[in-house]
Scaffold this motif. Structure first.
Motif, mmCIF file in Angstrom:
data_model
loop_
_atom_site.group_PDB
_atom_site.id
_atom_site.type_symbol
_atom_site.label_atom_id
_atom_site.label_comp_id
_atom_site.label_asym_id
_atom_site.label_seq_id
_atom_site.Cartn_x
_atom_site.Cartn_y
_atom_site.Cartn_z
ATOM 1 N N GLY A 183 11.518 5.743 -7.882
ATOM 2 C CA GLY A 183 11.192 6.041 -9.895
ATOM 3 C C GLY A 183 9.328 5.305 -9.210
ATOM 4 N N HIS A 184 9.186 6.160 -8.480
ATOM 5 C CA HIS A 184 7.102 6.278 -9.109
ATOM 6 C C HIS A 184 7.087 7.723 -10.024
ATOM 7 C CE1 HIS A 184 2.830 6.976 -7.991
ATOM 8 N NE2 HIS A 184 2.594 5.857 -7.604
ATOM 9 N N SER A 185 6.304 7.191 -10.542
ATOM 10 C CA SER A 185 5.612 8.141 -11.778
ATOM 11 C C SER A 185 4.962 9.200 -11.456
ATOM 12 C CB SER A 185 4.418 7.376 -12.626
ATOM 13 O OG SER A 185 3.512 7.306 -11.818
ATOM 14 N N ALA A 205 0.410 -6.884 -5.867
ATOM 15 C CA ALA A 205 0.211 -5.365 -5.997
ATOM 16 C C ALA A 205 1.025 -4.168 -5.396
ATOM 17 C CB ALA A 205 -1.248 -5.505 -6.651
ATOM 18 N N LEU A 206 0.832 -2.904 -6.080
ATOM 19 C CA LEU A 206 0.954 -1.925 -5.570
ATOM 20 C C LEU A 206 -0.597 -1.253 -5.588
ATOM 21 C CD1 LEU A 206 3.482 -0.009 -4.017
ATOM 22 C CD2 LEU A 206 4.238 0.824 -6.994
ATOM 23 N N VAL A 207 -0.466 -0.770 -4.311
ATOM 24 C CA VAL A 207 -1.743 -0.201 -4.639
ATOM 25 C C VAL A 207 -1.553 1.147 -3.435
ATOM 26 C CG1 VAL A 207 -4.272 -0.810 -3.357
ATOM 27 C CG2 VAL A 207 -2.620 -2.328 -3.732
ATOM 28 N N GLY A 208 -2.936 1.770 -4.658
ATOM 29 C CA GLY A 208 -2.534 3.684 -4.419
ATOM 30 C C GLY A 208 -3.862 3.860 -3.132
ATOM 31 N N GLY A 209 -4.675 4.539 -3.628
ATOM 32 C CA GLY A 209 -5.291 4.892 -3.520
ATOM 33 C C GLY A 209 -6.327 3.712 -2.357
ATOM 34 N N ALA A 210 -6.281 2.765 -3.286
ATOM 35 C CA ALA A 210 -7.587 1.679 -1.976
ATOM 36 C C ALA A 210 -7.152 1.162 -0.678
ATOM 37 C CB ALA A 210 -7.708 0.817 -3.134
ATOM 38 N N TYR A 255 1.835 -5.570 -10.417
ATOM 39 C CA TYR A 255 1.347 -4.580 -11.234
ATOM 40 C C TYR A 255 0.517 -3.713 -10.210
ATOM 41 C CZ TYR A 255 -2.629 -2.098 -13.226
ATOM 42 O OH TYR A 255 -3.473 -1.014 -14.014
ATOM 43 N N GLY A 256 0.955 -2.194 -10.552
ATOM 44 C CA GLY A 256 -0.327 -0.947 -10.688
ATOM 45 C C GLY A 256 -0.567 -0.488 -11.108
ATOM 46 N N GLY A 257 -2.386 0.201 -10.379
ATOM 47 C CA GLY A 257 -2.829 0.593 -11.527
ATOM 48 C C GLY A 257 -4.342 0.810 -11.516
ATOM 49 N N SER A 258 -4.643 0.987 -9.694
ATOM 50 C CA SER A 258 -6.121 1.423 -9.598
ATOM 51 C C SER A 258 -6.892 -0.100 -9.470
ATOM 52 C CB SER A 258 -7.134 2.242 -10.719
ATOM 53 O OG SER A 258 -6.356 3.532 -11.580
ATOM 54 N N VAL A 259 -5.410 -0.383 -8.757
ATOM 55 C CA VAL A 259 -6.018 -1.667 -8.012
ATOM 56 C C VAL A 259 -7.616 -1.579 -6.967
ATOM 57 C CG1 VAL A 259 -4.769 -4.031 -6.671
ATOM 58 C CG2 VAL A 259 -3.826 -2.727 -8.956
ATOM 59 N N LYS A 260 -8.155 -2.167 -6.932
ATOM 60 C CA LYS A 260 -9.253 -1.994 -5.481
ATOM 61 C C LYS A 260 -9.643 -3.762 -5.426
ATOM 62 C CE LYS A 260 -12.281 -0.207 -9.378
ATOM 63 N NZ LYS A 260 -11.138 0.095 -9.790
ATOM 64 N N GLY A 263 0.732 -1.258 0.295
ATOM 65 C CA GLY A 263 -0.357 0.086 -0.039
ATOM 66 C C GLY A 263 0.730 1.505 0.143
ATOM 67 N N ASN A 264 0.254 1.960 -0.978
ATOM 68 C CA ASN A 264 1.191 3.512 -0.940
ATOM 69 C C ASN A 264 1.093 4.458 -0.868
ATOM 70 O OD1 ASN A 264 2.740 5.920 -2.190
ATOM 71 N ND2 ASN A 264 2.931 5.149 -4.024
ATOM 72 N N TRP A 265 0.688 4.456 1.279
ATOM 73 C CA TRP A 265 0.047 6.251 1.234
ATOM 74 C C TRP A 265 0.233 7.490 0.230
ATOM 75 C CZ3 TRP A 265 -0.562 5.015 7.306
ATOM 76 C CH2 TRP A 265 -1.116 3.355 7.430
ATOM 77 N N TRP A 290 -1.309 5.759 -17.376
ATOM 78 C CA TRP A 290 -2.486 5.853 -17.208
ATOM 79 C C TRP A 290 -3.127 5.386 -17.296
ATOM 80 C CZ3 TRP A 290 -4.953 1.464 -19.010
ATOM 81 C CH2 TRP A 290 -3.689 0.742 -19.553
ATOM 82 N N ALA A 291 -2.936 4.735 -15.973
ATOM 83 C CA ALA A 291 -4.052 4.013 -14.980
ATOM 84 C C ALA A 291 -3.773 4.148 -13.320
ATOM 85 C CB ALA A 291 -3.770 1.690 -14.985
ATOM 86 N N ILE A 292 -2.678 4.943 -12.828
ATOM 87 C CA ILE A 292 -3.018 5.481 -11.420
ATOM 88 C C ILE A 292 -3.196 7.051 -10.832
ATOM 89 C CG2 ILE A 292 -0.852 6.259 -10.039
ATOM 90 C CD1 ILE A 292 1.139 4.332 -11.935
ATOM 91 N N GLY A 293 -4.313 5.979 -10.189
ATOM 92 C CA GLY A 293 -5.060 7.397 -9.501
ATOM 93 C C GLY A 293 -6.060 7.493 -10.395
ATOM 94 N N THR A 294 -6.782 7.118 -11.968
ATOM 95 C CA THR A 294 -7.536 7.532 -12.454
ATOM 96 C C THR A 294 -8.848 6.712 -12.686
ATOM 97 O OG1 THR A 294 -6.176 6.039 -14.447
ATOM 98 C CG2 THR A 294 -5.256 8.227 -14.372
ATOM 99 N N TYR A 321 5.017 -2.685 -12.621
ATOM 100 C CA TYR A 321 4.886 -2.122 -13.538
ATOM 101 C C TYR A 321 2.939 -1.397 -13.515
ATOM 102 C CZ TYR A 321 2.099 -1.906 -17.780
ATOM 103 O OH TYR A 321 1.384 -1.227 -19.051
ATOM 104 N N GLU A 322 3.533 0.046 -13.832
ATOM 105 C CA GLU A 322 2.742 0.491 -13.611
ATOM 106 C C GLU A 322 2.256 1.462 -14.365
ATOM 107 O OE1 GLU A 322 1.950 1.096 -9.282
ATOM 108 O OE2 GLU A 322 3.044 3.215 -9.439
ATOM 109 N N PRO A 323 1.202 1.270 -15.416
ATOM 110 C CA PRO A 323 1.000 2.073 -16.431
ATOM 111 C C PRO A 323 0.596 3.265 -16.196
ATOM 112 C CG PRO A 323 -1.185 0.493 -16.171
ATOM 113 C CD PRO A 323 0.573 0.120 -15.777
HETATM 114 C C1 PEP Z 1 0.766 3.895 -6.506
HETATM 115 O O1 PEP Z 1 0.468 5.122 -6.123
HETATM 116 O O2 PEP Z 1 1.336 3.137 -6.904
HETATM 117 C C2 PEP Z 1 -1.412 4.031 -7.543
HETATM 118 C C3 PEP Z 1 -0.917 2.759 -8.139
HETATM 119 O O3 PEP Z 1 -2.540 4.458 -7.715
HETATM 120 P P1 PEP Z 1 -3.225 4.056 -7.492
HETATM 121 O O4 PEP Z 1 -3.884 2.418 -6.468
HETATM 122 O O5 PEP Z 1 -4.490 5.111 -6.937
HETATM 123 O O6 PEP Z 1 -3.170 3.713 -8.881
#
Ligand code: PEP
Length: 247
Positions: free
Chosen positions: A93-95, A227-232, A206-211, A8-10, A166-170, A162-164
């Motif tokens: 190296g987070h985007s 998974a690398l999970v942001g918001g969730a 994988y990271g990018g809007s995982v919930k 979890g990336n807060w 266009w999928a991060i926080g979108t 791997y975090e595309p």
């Molecule tokens: C992230 O911060 O690396 C990330 C993937 O964010 P989110 O899950 O909110 O898209």
């Protein structure tokens, strides 16, 4: 067999009190013991969270660091300082850092070297922009980032995410096929740079809007190791559901 790592990336959320309350809630839940669980709170909460988790299997990572050990770098924190308080992982190296703080591949490479030197496990983020995917050059972009990140680095304990972009926080998630294809591609490139045996050991998330609703589909792909999970990850129930994706 690679063990999955769900992190979890807060980001820049949660003061110390909020961090402790989230971590206590998470600790009270039954979490899948077949996966490693990691949380990456903001810098000011790291020490308190590590103390709170000392008897727990939940691991703690930082979201960033400088590559130097000490010196005149106002506002920065060094790998040795993170190690000293018990940090185990560091995101590199987070985007968002590449985009807003001008973190180049060169800097990412220096940070990876520094993290490994001081015994921190780097989680190296890479991924293509929407424009690159639309042009069909997403693999070239990822290969380029990967090659530069690994320049001069020996086989070590590293994690890739791997975090595309266009999928991060979108709210847009790569399809599980797209994510699986790219993580498999990344593993092949690692095998080209190093050896297949080593490539097979590297954990690739994988990271990018995982919930909670898409975790199982993504995490059951053969090439995806977590998974690398942001918001969730800011909600204990939601994050626990992701961690318990198989159940
Ligand atoms: C992230 O911060 O690396 C990330 C993937 O964010 P989110 O899950 O909110 O898209």
């Amino acid at each position: 067999m690679r063990k999955k790592l769900i992190a979890g990336n807060w980001k820049m959320n949660n003061d110390v009190e909020e961090s402790l309350s989230l971590v206590k809630e998470l600790k009270s839940k039954e979490l899948n013991d077949k996966v490693d669980v990691l949380i990456c709170p903001p810098l000011t909460s790291l020490y308190s969270v590590i103390s709170e988790l000392k008897d727990s299997s939940i691991k703690v990572g930082a979201q960033n660091m400088h590559y130097e050990e000490r010196g005149a770098f106002t506002g920065e924190v060094s790998p040795i300082m993170l190690k000293n308080i018990g940090v185990e992982y560091v995101i590199v190296g987070h985007s968002e850092r590449r985009q807003y703080f001008n973190e180049t591949d060169f800097v990412v490479n220096k940070k990876i070297k520094a993290a490994l030197e001081y015994g921190l496990k780097p989680i190296i983020c890479l991924g293509e922009t929407l424009e690159e995917r639309e042009k069909g050059i997403e693999k070239d972009s990822v290969r380029n980032q990967l090659t530069k990140a690994f320049d001069g680095i020996k086989e070590s304990q590293i994690v890739l995410a791997y975090e595309p972009i266009w999928a991060i926080g979108t709210g847009k998630t790569a399809t599980s096929q797209q994510a699986n294809e790219m993580t498999a591609f990344i593993r092949n490139v690692i095998a080209e740079i190093y050896r297949e045996e080593f490539a097979n050991k590297v954990v690739i998330q994988y990271g990018g809007s995982v919930k909670a609703t898409n975790a199982s589909e993504i995490l059951n792909q053969p090439s995806i190791d977590g998974a690398l999970v942001g918001g969730a990850s800011l909600n204990a129930d939601e994050f626990a559901k992701i961690v318990n994706f198989g159940n």
